[in-house]
Design an enzyme around this catalytic site. Sequence first.
Site, mmCIF file in Angstrom:
data_model
loop_
_atom_site.group_PDB
_atom_site.id
_atom_site.type_symbol
_atom_site.label_atom_id
_atom_site.label_comp_id
_atom_site.label_asym_id
_atom_site.label_seq_id
_atom_site.Cartn_x
_atom_site.Cartn_y
_atom_site.Cartn_z
ATOM 1 N N LYS A 1 49.145 58.830 1.829
ATOM 2 C CA LYS A 1 48.003 57.984 1.503
ATOM 3 C C LYS A 1 46.742 58.844 1.413
ATOM 4 C CE LYS A 1 45.938 53.695 3.293
ATOM 5 N NZ LYS A 1 45.973 52.747 4.455
ATOM 6 N N HIS B 1 43.573 57.566 1.093
ATOM 7 C CA HIS B 1 42.379 56.825 1.472
ATOM 8 C C HIS B 1 42.595 56.235 2.866
ATOM 9 C CE1 HIS B 1 45.167 53.951 -0.380
ATOM 10 N NE2 HIS B 1 44.637 53.038 0.414
#
Length: 224
Positions: free
Chosen positions: A103, A105
Amino acid sequence: MTYREEFITFMVRSGVLTFGDFTTKSGRKTPYFVNTGNYKTGAQAAKLGDYYAACIQEHMPEGITCLFGPAYKGIPLAVSAAASLYRNYDRDLPYCFNRKEAKDHGEGGSMVGYKPQDGDNVAIIEDVVTAGTAVRESIELFKHVANVNMKALFVSVDRMERGTRDCSTLDELREDYGIQVFPIVTVREVIDFLHNNPVDGKVYIDDEMKAKMEAYLAEYGARK
């Protein structure tokens, strides 16, 4: 019954351990199949965790500081095992699992749940290992997360099949990574327990099915 025998019965009743004609991921024709994806209820998840916890408690009553479940099937296995360890044995172990894609973010990264620390003793919780790819990927993944000790691998069923060498895939993992490997049951225990022993009035391994399973092990089983 022992917890291993109870687990075999549980797999049959849950439709996870089935018998017939199947093809494994490696292309082998097999007379039986274990599909952990068929677990689908809260009751089954709770019981499944109990069996993993019993196996963990039997073989490693101490020394583990983190449970890891490889995505995707390993995720509910690690969570249910952690819950059962706390409920049944008062062992409150953190758990974590990985994303298939990191991921970029929010908190970022590839790990969800507990953040492993240097020196942690990690136990991998998996279902059935055939080629061992997910386990090898997990071990490589941790090299980029923290300097942990990969202490153990717990699986539901040891199919006792050859890997790329004469030994079983699980033995290859033992040799290659120095990791301890513990199945809840082996296919040999499945054969011995279910042979002409009905579950809810039905015999799943009669003499004919036992012969097929023995022939499969003779052809594809570990040679040492």
